[in-house]
Design an enzyme around this catalytic site. Structure first.
Site, PDB file in Angstrom:
ATOM      1  N   ASP A 243     -12.558 -40.285   6.232  1.00 39.05           N
ATOM      2  CA  ASP A 243     -12.426 -40.871   4.910  1.00 39.05           C
ATOM      3  C   ASP A 243     -13.767 -40.612   3.519  1.00 39.05           C
ATOM      4  OD1 ASP A 243     -15.059 -42.668   4.699  1.00 39.05           O
ATOM      5  OD2 ASP A 243     -14.391 -43.588   6.297  1.00 39.05           O
TER       6      ASP A 243
ATOM      7  N   HIS B 118     -21.388 -46.949   2.503  1.00 41.55           N
ATOM      8  CA  HIS B 118     -21.604 -45.614   1.520  1.00 41.55           C
ATOM      9  C   HIS B 118     -22.016 -45.638   0.868  1.00 41.55           C
ATOM     10  CE1 HIS B 118     -17.570 -45.725   3.615  1.00 41.55           C
ATOM     11  NE2 HIS B 118     -18.414 -45.733   4.624  1.00 41.55           N
TER      12      HIS B 118
ATOM     13  N   ASP C 148     -21.946 -40.977   9.634  1.00 44.02           N
ATOM     14  CA  ASP C 148     -21.261 -41.983   9.136  1.00 44.02           C
ATOM     15  C   ASP C 148     -20.363 -42.270  10.532  1.00 44.02           C
ATOM     16  OD1 ASP C 148     -19.314 -43.648   8.516  1.00 44.02           O
ATOM     17  OD2 ASP C 148     -18.759 -41.484   6.483  1.00 44.02           O
TER      18      ASP C 148
ATOM     19  N   GLY D 202     -18.532 -33.168  16.123  1.00 42.69           N
ATOM     20  CA  GLY D 202     -19.181 -33.457  15.162  1.00 42.69           C
ATOM     21  C   GLY D 202     -20.550 -32.994  16.424  1.00 42.69           C
TER      22      GLY D 202
ATOM     23  N   PRO E 134     -13.982 -41.167  21.225  1.00 48.16           N
ATOM     24  CA  PRO E 134     -14.772 -40.060  20.952  1.00 48.16           C
ATOM     25  C   PRO E 134     -15.868 -39.698  20.148  1.00 48.16           C
ATOM     26  CG  PRO E 134     -13.584 -40.191  18.590  1.00 48.16           C
ATOM     27  CD  PRO E 134     -12.773 -41.610  19.319  1.00 48.16           C
TER      28      PRO E 134
HETATM   29  N1  SPD Z   1     -17.500 -51.716  13.753  1.00 46.44           N
HETATM   30  C1  SPD Z   1     -17.224 -50.265  12.656  1.00 46.44           C
HETATM   31  C2  SPD Z   1     -18.614 -49.179  12.617  1.00 46.44           C
HETATM   32  C3  SPD Z   1     -18.316 -48.199  12.020  1.00 46.44           C
HETATM   33  C4  SPD Z   1     -19.068 -47.837  10.815  1.00 46.44           C
HETATM   34  N2  SPD Z   1     -18.803 -46.743  10.455  1.00 46.44           N
HETATM   35  C5  SPD Z   1     -17.630 -46.421   9.737  1.00 46.44           C
HETATM   36  C6  SPD Z   1     -16.773 -44.689   9.196  1.00 46.44           C
HETATM   37  C7  SPD Z   1     -16.352 -45.663   7.571  1.00 46.44           C
HETATM   38  N3  SPD Z   1     -17.207 -44.946   6.746  1.00 46.44           N
END
Ligand code: SPD
Length: 291
Positions: free
Chosen positions: A100, A76, A169, A152, A176
């Protein structure tokens, strides 16, 4: 000596509950679980929130780890701060996925950011994150953050809003979220960028997903003038080597890096810093040859 006479800690050794994320069906990343906090099914996917011994609480969607309390900062921070310090003064951001709230949490560290729109398809993900992750709740409840429940890909196709930064993200390229890896989606993301705008998209593991990466970068290079892959180390993602695409028509991430602003702002980070900003664009030879 019977089980009843064991201490709580001793009993935990018998509580042999493990979660494995399977990678391509042949490899597993395995975590010892203290407690299953939530397991359920939304309209879109299975959702699990686990409390683990090594990584604290984790969100698992369709059997894949999305983030853990212990290492979420890497992913992040890289999304939010690399884009922020390459832009030169962004005030608005769009986060596609990211229900999240943790990419929003990082963006909110900047006082120049006046608005963050988070578009997630799955309301239940947002609800569970707010319930089990205090940092998600704090970010998603911040008055600068607006959460929209929508697909999205549809959102970027239809919206008239423009943003300085767009961050994809997403979860992995399975429904989906599979639509968030397609050329048409990236074209529409570009349409949502204001002048000098920057897109960063998560682009999976170069080690396990070379085909996805090749296809995504081929599309991005037809859409944006500047496309720079960057990598970061994320212990709980398959192979730990994770990639992101930095895209813009005007801004170069290394030449345009506002080092002075970063040093003056003194934002709290645990992974991102002025050296990582540039170093993230140095690619291992096998990744360079993929791209
Ligand atoms: N294999 C996991 C990939 C996840 C990437 N995005 C995660 C979102 C967390 N904010």
């Amino acid at each position: 000596m019977g089980f009843a006479s064991l201490t709580h800690a001793e009993r935990e050794d018998f509580w042999n509950l493990w979660f494995s994320e399977l990678v391509k069906g042949h490899v597993g990343m395995t975590y010892k679980v203290k407690k299953i906090l939530y397991s359920g099914q939304s309209r879109f996917q299975r959702i699990d929130v686990l409390d683990t011994h090594e990584y604290g609480r984790m969100l698992v969607l369709y059997g894949s780890v999305m983030f853990t309390e212990r290492d979420d900062f890497v992913y992040h921070e890289m999304m939010a701060h690399v884009s922020y310090y390459s832009h030169g003064g962004p005030s608005s951001a769009l986060v596609i996925g990211g229900g999240d709230g943790l990419t929003a949490r990082e963006l909110l560290k900047h006082s120049s950011i006046r608005s963050v729109v988070v578009v997630d398809i799955d309301e239940m993900v947002v609800e569970r994150c707010k319930e089990f992750f205090p940092e998600s709740k704090a970010a998603l409840d911040d008055p600068r953050v607006k959460v929209r429940f929508a697909d999205g890909a549809e959102f970027v196709r239809k919206t008239d809003e423009r943003f300085d930064i767009v961050l994809v993200d997403s979860s992995d390229p399975v429904p989906p979220s599979d639509v968030l890896f397609r050329r048409e989606f990236f074209e529409n993301c570009k349409r949502c960028l204001g002048p000098g705008g920057i897109l960063i998209a998560q682009t999976e593991s170069p080690f396990y997903n070379p085909d996805v990466i090749k296809e995504v970068y081929a599309s991005l290079r037809e859409i944006f003038r500047i496309v720079k892959p960057m990598v970061a180390w994320i212990p709980t993602y398959p192979s730990a080597l994770w990639s992101f695409a930095f895209c813009s028509d005007e801004r170069h991430p290394v030449e345009g890096f506002d080092r002075k602003a970063f040093l003056a702002d003194k934002i709290a980070t645990k992974y991102y810093n002025e050296e990582i900003h540039a170093a993230a664009f140095a690619l291992p030879a096998f990744v360079r040859s993929l791209l």
